[in-house]
Design a protein around this motif. Structure first.
Motif, mmCIF file in Angstrom:
data_model
loop_
_atom_site.group_PDB
_atom_site.id
_atom_site.type_symbol
_atom_site.label_atom_id
_atom_site.label_comp_id
_atom_site.label_asym_id
_atom_site.label_seq_id
_atom_site.Cartn_x
_atom_site.Cartn_y
_atom_site.Cartn_z
ATOM 1 N N ASP A 126 21.536 16.407 41.393
ATOM 2 C CA ASP A 126 22.847 16.818 41.881
ATOM 3 C C ASP A 126 23.357 17.972 41.025
ATOM 4 N N VAL A 168 29.498 13.930 47.216
ATOM 5 C CA VAL A 168 28.318 13.486 46.466
ATOM 6 C C VAL A 168 28.098 11.995 46.694
ATOM 7 N N HIS A 221 37.845 24.574 44.561
ATOM 8 C CA HIS A 221 36.821 23.863 43.804
ATOM 9 C C HIS A 221 37.096 23.924 42.300
ATOM 10 N N THR A 279 26.091 19.742 42.014
ATOM 11 C CA THR A 279 27.535 19.818 42.227
ATOM 12 C C THR A 279 28.241 19.593 40.894
ATOM 13 N N PRO A 300 24.730 20.335 36.873
ATOM 14 C CA PRO A 300 25.670 21.353 37.355
ATOM 15 C C PRO A 300 25.318 22.727 36.794
ATOM 16 N N SER A 322 30.644 17.470 39.403
ATOM 17 C CA SER A 322 31.186 16.174 39.801
ATOM 18 C C SER A 322 31.616 15.422 38.545
ATOM 19 N N THR A 325 21.149 18.762 45.576
ATOM 20 C CA THR A 325 22.415 18.777 46.294
ATOM 21 C C THR A 325 23.410 19.643 45.535
ATOM 22 N N ILE A 326 24.166 20.454 46.275
ATOM 23 C CA ILE A 326 25.280 21.189 45.672
ATOM 24 C C ILE A 326 26.357 21.304 46.751
ATOM 25 N N VAL A 327 27.298 20.363 46.698
ATOM 26 C CA VAL A 327 28.305 20.229 47.747
ATOM 27 C C VAL A 327 29.695 20.410 47.138
ATOM 28 N N GLY A 353 23.472 21.497 51.132
ATOM 29 C CA GLY A 353 24.613 22.321 50.728
ATOM 30 C C GLY A 353 24.245 23.785 50.683
#
Length: 292
Positions: free
Chosen positions: A99, A77, A242, A101, A126, A103, A69-71, A14
């Protein structure tokens, strides 16, 4: 084992508005990076700085022992972590998967449990701080998962942020981010109304900010996003689309807990109107346009 630069290869998935700056900071901190993004051209500047680009999350899992991950969305995710060619299916025992993100807490818990079965260490972490915080490595990072795993990757977090807090078991990081988004949602309405009020009263908004941003009304949004409103700069530090996703998650979680959130509901409705008017890819400060 604490993850130092000597024993760590970081995989990063990401490279958007925030991810790109985060990768920059990890490279500057001396970590070797393996990166994946759906569009390679968006990662060219990172490749030029030494990051190695690969063609799938599967390759990231095969080559890295700390993966970040940062999508965009929880569906992204889920695909990246739980899909057939995803991280958990191909990750090595002892890998740390983080993660970052925003989420759902439910998905964070699901990933944690499935990762644990494979002896992979999953954290939900996050962030808050927008494009500025990402660029300057001053993010607030809120972390859920096992504390020993959090402590093992703390040096990696320290390359990305300055306010790094362990919040509790899996999902706690995501719940904390919901608290953050709820606070921002109503605050953004107030910031916009204050600036528009100043303009209609014939004041100079820049001068008004000098008085109110350091007093009891002060907030990150007032100091960092109100000047962008005044300058008609609506480039995204954080996309409206977002933010709507985040508010939708928070509303669902609050409802599940039997909690009424009228401020959050109002903010979501206003931002949804803006998105429907074509502003979904603008920054959250574009809420100002609702009044204009």
């Amino acid at each position: 084992m604490v993850q130092t630069k000597q024993n760590t290869t970081i995989g990063f998935i990401g490279t958007g508005v925030m991810g790109k700056s985060m990768v920059n900071n990890l490279i500057e901190a001396g970590y070797p990076l393996v990166i994946y993004s759906r569009t390679k051209t968006k990662a060219e500047s990172l490749i030029e700085q030494g990051a190695k680009w690969v063609q799938s999350p599967k390759e990231v899992a095969e080559r890295a022992n700390v993966i970040i991950t940062i999508v965009g969305y929880p569906s992204d995710v889920e695909e990246i972590y739980l899909g057939e060619n995803g991280l958990l299916e191909n990750g090595r025992k002892g890998t740390y998967m983080i993660d970052m993100t925003t989420s759902t807490p439910t998905l964070a818990k699901k990933i944690y449990l499935e990762a644990a079965q494979k002896q992979i260490h999953a954290l939900d972490a996050p962030v808050s701080g927008g494009d500025i915080g990402a660029r300057e490595a001053r993010l607030s990072i809120m972390v859920g998962g096992e504390k020993e795993h959090f402590e093992a990757v703390s040096p990696v977090f320290e390359a990305l942020g300055t306010n790094i807090v362990y919040q509790g078991e899996a999902g706690a990081g995501q719940h904390t981010k919901m608290c953050n988004q709820i606070a921002i949602a109503s605050n953004m309405i107030g910031v916009c109304e204050a600036i528009v009020y100043a303009e209609k009263a014939g004041l100079y908004p820049e001068t008004v900010l000098k008085s109110i941003s350091s007093g009891a009304a002060g907030s990150w949004s007032l100091s960092n996003l109100a000047p962008r409103m005044i300058e008609d700069n609506f480039e995204p530090g954080f996309y409206i689309k977002h933010f709507i996703k985040d508010m939708t998650i928070a509303l669902a979680e609050a409802e599940a807990m039997g909690m009424d959130t009228p401020g959050l509901a109002l903010a979501q409705s206003l931002y949804t109107r803006l998105a429907q008017a074509g502003e979904e890819n603008s920054g959250t400060q574009a809420l100002y346009k609702y009044w204009k």
